[in-house]
Design a protein around this motif. Structure first.
Motif, PDB file in Angstrom:
ATOM      1  N   LEU A  84       3.317 -47.631  22.945  1.00  0.00           N
ATOM      2  CA  LEU A  84       2.984 -46.213  22.769  1.00  0.00           C
ATOM      3  C   LEU A  84       4.214 -45.341  22.980  1.00  0.00           C
ATOM      4  N   GLU A  85       4.141 -44.137  22.489  1.00  0.00           N
ATOM      5  CA  GLU A  85       5.232 -43.165  22.717  1.00  0.00           C
ATOM      6  C   GLU A  85       5.500 -43.083  24.228  1.00  0.00           C
ATOM      7  N   THR A  86       4.427 -42.933  25.006  1.00  0.00           N
ATOM      8  CA  THR A  86       4.545 -43.056  26.462  1.00  0.00           C
ATOM      9  C   THR A  86       3.203 -43.474  27.045  1.00  0.00           C
ATOM     10  N   ALA A  87       3.269 -44.336  28.067  1.00  0.00           N
ATOM     11  CA  ALA A  87       2.034 -44.788  28.715  1.00  0.00           C
ATOM     12  C   ALA A  87       1.880 -44.165  30.089  1.00  0.00           C
ATOM     13  N   VAL A  88       2.841 -43.319  30.447  1.00  0.00           N
ATOM     14  CA  VAL A  88       2.773 -42.697  31.779  1.00  0.00           C
ATOM     15  C   VAL A  88       2.764 -41.176  31.651  1.00  0.00           C
ATOM     16  N   PRO A  89       2.156 -40.479  32.610  1.00  0.00           N
ATOM     17  CA  PRO A  89       1.337 -41.028  33.691  1.00  0.00           C
ATOM     18  C   PRO A  89       0.068 -41.680  33.122  1.00  0.00           C
ATOM     19  N   VAL A  90      -0.331 -42.794  33.735  1.00  0.00           N
ATOM     20  CA  VAL A  90      -1.428 -43.585  33.199  1.00  0.00           C
ATOM     21  C   VAL A  90      -2.720 -42.774  33.090  1.00  0.00           C
ATOM     22  N   LYS A  91      -2.957 -41.906  34.080  1.00  0.00           N
ATOM     23  CA  LYS A  91      -4.216 -41.129  34.061  1.00  0.00           C
ATOM     24  C   LYS A  91      -4.337 -40.284  32.788  1.00  0.00           C
ATOM     25  N   ASN A  92      -3.180 -39.877  32.239  1.00  0.00           N
ATOM     26  CA  ASN A  92      -3.217 -39.067  31.010  1.00  0.00           C
ATOM     27  C   ASN A  92      -3.817 -39.817  29.831  1.00  0.00           C
ATOM     28  N   LEU A  93      -3.691 -41.158  29.870  1.00  0.00           N
ATOM     29  CA  LEU A  93      -4.209 -41.945  28.745  1.00  0.00           C
ATOM     30  C   LEU A  93      -5.709 -41.739  28.577  1.00  0.00           C
ATOM     31  N   PHE A  94      -6.373 -41.402  29.695  1.00  0.00           N
ATOM     32  CA  PHE A  94      -7.830 -41.263  29.656  1.00  0.00           C
ATOM     33  C   PHE A  94      -8.272 -39.801  29.553  1.00  0.00           C
ATOM     34  N   ALA A  95      -7.293 -38.896  29.561  1.00  0.00           N
ATOM     35  CA  ALA A  95      -7.663 -37.486  29.525  1.00  0.00           C
ATOM     36  C   ALA A  95      -8.279 -37.148  28.176  1.00  0.00           C
ATOM     37  N   GLN A  96      -9.238 -36.234  28.220  1.00  0.00           N
ATOM     38  CA  GLN A  96      -9.858 -35.809  26.969  1.00  0.00           C
ATOM     39  C   GLN A  96      -8.830 -35.023  26.150  1.00  0.00           C
TER      40      GLN A  96
END
Ligand SMILES: [Fe+2]
Length: 374
Positions: free
Chosen positions: A102-114
């Motif tokens: 992915l372009e970026t996987a961090v911060p990880v919590k962002n991956l689940f943000a709506q």
């Protein structure tokens, strides 16, 4: 899980018979990030990866899921200067490779943000080394968040591999116990997706073929022993990918939902956890709706194992029983007061899988399964 009743294949699927041909094809170079595990690196890759950046996952964690911490640590180690990410390993390695592409996987919590759109920034090549994961052809990625004591499943087309490459030589030397549990996981992917309300003739054709292939191998191992298992690696690996394609399109269901607390709380490996709950879920399916797609599966098993339809599920379970042990959950450390906690975890964290079931399980039925297995 946002899946529709449709059939899609996003990845090119390529086969190689041996690792030497695969490495020639890959032509690893300084623009590549190779994520793998030590069993694979030491046996097949050392001195052959030229100047590719190599990350060995088990140097960071000996076992367990891809946690937030691990993802952040490995993302920092890997840097962003690569144009291809190549994952060679089991399901956890392949899932981690998806994030690193992915372009970026961090911060990880962002991956689940709506309202967050995931963007793949690098070419992604996934090469499984166990027969069960199917991750190489799915759009899913499991991430464990320790603060919440929960695992989340990302579901996004940005997580699909550009190429899924099968090379059965990687299965060589895999312990029989691991192979049995992993192939059982693939069997459940096929089984659950065949029964799914989202199944299509296309997903069912793949699931049927996968179940037959796996049953044939189990039958050979139980009658001829594991000495000749090597000749079945290609068949098992193909079955794992067929099952993956089937569940990527039609989804999994109650077996995966009920095995979730066993893996998260009791640390039971995923395939083994599926095996422990499989029969109990099946009993409810058979009691509530013995006809329909379950009837088709009994027919498929009966014709593969050369038995009657009435005996099909018992016979396939007997085959598994020779390869794996079914122990009470108390022997893994489960306590009676966890029945409600596990039931609650299924209903709150796995409700999409329960909703995708062949029949709907009630709260009481889920709790009773854990009680019976305790
Ligand atoms: Fe699974």
């Amino acid at each position: 899980m946002s899946i529709k009743k449709a059939f899609r294949i996003k990845s090119e699927i390529i086969n190689f018979d041996d690792v030497t041909s695969l490495l020639t094809y890959l032509d690893l170079n300084k623009n590549d990030l190779l994520l793998t595990e030590s069993r694979i690196f030491d046996k097949y890759l050392e001195n052959k990866v030229k100047d590719a950046r190599v990350i060995i996952r088990d140097n960071y964690i000996s076992h367990g899921p891809n946690s937030e911490n691990l993802i952040e640590k490995i993302t920092a180690e890997s840097g962003a200067q690569c144009s291809r990410v190549i994952g060679i390993g089991g399901g956890a390695v392949l899932d981690l490779a998806k994030l690193l592409a992915l372009e970026t996987a961090v911060p990880v919590k962002n991956l689940f943000a709506q309202n967050i759109t995931l963007h793949k920034a690098r070419e992604l090549i996934l090469i499984p080394t166990t027969p069960g994961t199917g991750s190489e052809v799915t759009q899913y990625c499991a991430v464990y968040v320790p603060d919440l004591g929960a695992q989340f499943i990302l579901d996004d087309e940005a997580l699909c591999a550009d190429q899924a490459i099968l090379c059965p030589e990687f299965l060589s030397g895999i312990p029989l116990k691991v192979l049995a549990a992993s192939s059982f996981d693939a069997f459940v992917h096929a089984f659950e997706s065949y029964l799914s309300p989202l199944a299509t003739p296309f997903s069912q054709a793949l699931a049927k073929d996968a179940m037959q292939k796996i049953l044939e191998v189990w039958k050979d191992v139980t009658s001829l022993g594991a000495a000749d298992l090597e000749k079945s690696y290609k068949q098992l690996q193909t079955a794992g990918t067929l099952s993956g394609l089937s569940y990527a399109n039609a989804g999994c269901a109650a077996v995966h939902a009920l095995s979730y607390p066993l893996s998260i709380r009791l640390k039971i490996p995923h395939g083994e956890a599926n095996y422990l709950v499989f029969n109990e879920v099946l009993k409810i399916y058979a009691a509530k709706n013995p006809t329909g797609a379950l009837d088709d599966i009994e027919e498929i098993i009966a014709s593969t194992l050369n038995c009657t339809k009435e005996n099909a599920l018992i016979k396939s379970d007997n085959l598994c029983g020779t390869l794996m042990q079914r122990k009470p959950l108390s022997s893994y450390g489960m306590k009676e007061n966890q029945i409600l906690e596990f039931t609650d975890m299924v209903l709150t964290r796995q409700h999409m899988l329960i909703a995708n079931g062949y029949v709907q399980l009630t709260v009481g039925e889920i709790a009773q399964i854990y009680k019976d297995l305790l």
